[in-house]
Write a protein that holds these residues in place. Structure first.
Motif, mmCIF file in Angstrom:
data_model
loop_
_atom_site.group_PDB
_atom_site.id
_atom_site.type_symbol
_atom_site.label_atom_id
_atom_site.label_comp_id
_atom_site.label_asym_id
_atom_site.label_seq_id
_atom_site.Cartn_x
_atom_site.Cartn_y
_atom_site.Cartn_z
ATOM 1 N N VAL A 5 0.834 -1.088 0.066
ATOM 2 C CA VAL A 5 0.014 0.018 -0.027
ATOM 3 C C VAL A 5 0.904 1.304 0.046
ATOM 4 O O VAL A 5 0.615 2.105 -0.754
ATOM 5 C CB VAL A 5 -0.875 -0.049 1.362
ATOM 6 N N LEU A 6 2.063 1.281 0.763
ATOM 7 C CA LEU A 6 2.809 2.571 1.045
ATOM 8 C C LEU A 6 3.406 2.530 -0.431
ATOM 9 O O LEU A 6 3.763 3.735 -1.132
ATOM 10 C CB LEU A 6 3.886 2.348 2.053
ATOM 11 N N ARG A 7 3.938 1.458 -1.192
ATOM 12 C CA ARG A 7 4.753 1.528 -2.411
ATOM 13 C C ARG A 7 3.598 2.359 -3.511
ATOM 14 O O ARG A 7 3.703 3.257 -4.291
ATOM 15 C CB ARG A 7 5.052 0.151 -2.742
ATOM 16 N N GLU A 8 2.381 1.949 -3.311
ATOM 17 C CA GLU A 8 1.300 2.248 -4.296
ATOM 18 C C GLU A 8 1.055 3.774 -4.014
ATOM 19 O O GLU A 8 0.868 4.749 -4.930
ATOM 20 C CB GLU A 8 -0.091 1.585 -4.088
ATOM 21 N N VAL A 49 -5.591 5.383 -3.089
ATOM 22 C CA VAL A 49 -4.954 4.089 -2.566
ATOM 23 C C VAL A 49 -6.036 3.484 -1.572
ATOM 24 O O VAL A 49 -6.340 2.447 -1.544
ATOM 25 C CB VAL A 49 -3.728 4.057 -2.457
ATOM 26 N N ALA A 50 -6.283 4.538 -0.605
ATOM 27 C CA ALA A 50 -7.092 4.186 0.511
ATOM 28 C C ALA A 50 -8.465 3.688 -0.011
ATOM 29 O O ALA A 50 -8.937 2.640 0.477
ATOM 30 C CB ALA A 50 -7.216 5.208 1.537
ATOM 31 N N ILE A 109 -9.388 1.303 3.022
ATOM 32 C CA ILE A 109 -8.963 1.480 4.410
ATOM 33 C C ILE A 109 -9.041 2.857 4.491
ATOM 34 O O ILE A 109 -8.944 3.696 3.455
ATOM 35 C CB ILE A 109 -7.641 1.078 4.553
ATOM 36 N N SER A 110 -8.666 3.697 5.660
ATOM 37 C CA SER A 110 -8.585 5.303 5.912
ATOM 38 C C SER A 110 -7.361 5.586 5.423
ATOM 39 O O SER A 110 -6.157 5.057 5.609
ATOM 40 C CB SER A 110 -9.118 5.538 7.230
ATOM 41 N N VAL A 111 -7.550 6.801 5.302
ATOM 42 C CA VAL A 111 -6.209 7.716 4.743
ATOM 43 C C VAL A 111 -5.415 7.501 5.927
ATOM 44 O O VAL A 111 -4.170 7.624 5.971
ATOM 45 C CB VAL A 111 -6.722 9.018 4.113
ATOM 46 N N TYR A 132 -1.152 6.889 6.513
ATOM 47 C CA TYR A 132 -0.191 7.816 7.161
ATOM 48 C C TYR A 132 0.411 7.235 8.569
ATOM 49 O O TYR A 132 1.489 7.299 8.626
ATOM 50 C CB TYR A 132 -0.886 9.047 7.443
ATOM 51 N N ARG A 133 -0.571 6.226 9.168
ATOM 52 C CA ARG A 133 0.309 5.744 10.305
ATOM 53 C C ARG A 133 1.274 4.609 10.117
ATOM 54 O O ARG A 133 2.328 4.737 10.614
ATOM 55 C CB ARG A 133 -0.775 5.274 11.218
ATOM 56 N N TRP A 134 0.818 4.045 8.931
ATOM 57 C CA TRP A 134 1.868 3.116 8.428
ATOM 58 C C TRP A 134 3.072 3.633 7.801
ATOM 59 O O TRP A 134 4.169 3.128 8.275
ATOM 60 C CB TRP A 134 1.249 2.187 7.308
#
Length: 54
Positions: free
Chosen positions: A15-18, A28-29, A34-36, A40-42
């Motif tokens: 997800v972070l790569r996307e 992406v979210a 999933i939430s934005v 950001y937390r990830w």
């Protein structure tokens, strides 16, 4: 009681790569349902040295 999902490190990394590719966390979210804020937390967690060790 709210059921919380557990996401694998591989999923989080993907997800972070996307997000980096797209340049925007919102689509992406929505794509992954999933939430934005979670993305950001990830992202913050991935900056920590323990991210690579887990």
């Amino acid at each position: 009681m709210v059921k919380r999902n557990r996401y694998s490190k591989e999923f989080k990394t993907e997800v972070l790569r996307e997000v980096r590719e797209v340049g925007n966390a919102v689509p992406v979210a929505k794509k992954h349902g999933i939430s934005v804020g979670l993305i950001y937390r990830w992202g913050k967690q991935s900056e920590h040295k323990a991210w690579g060790q887990a």
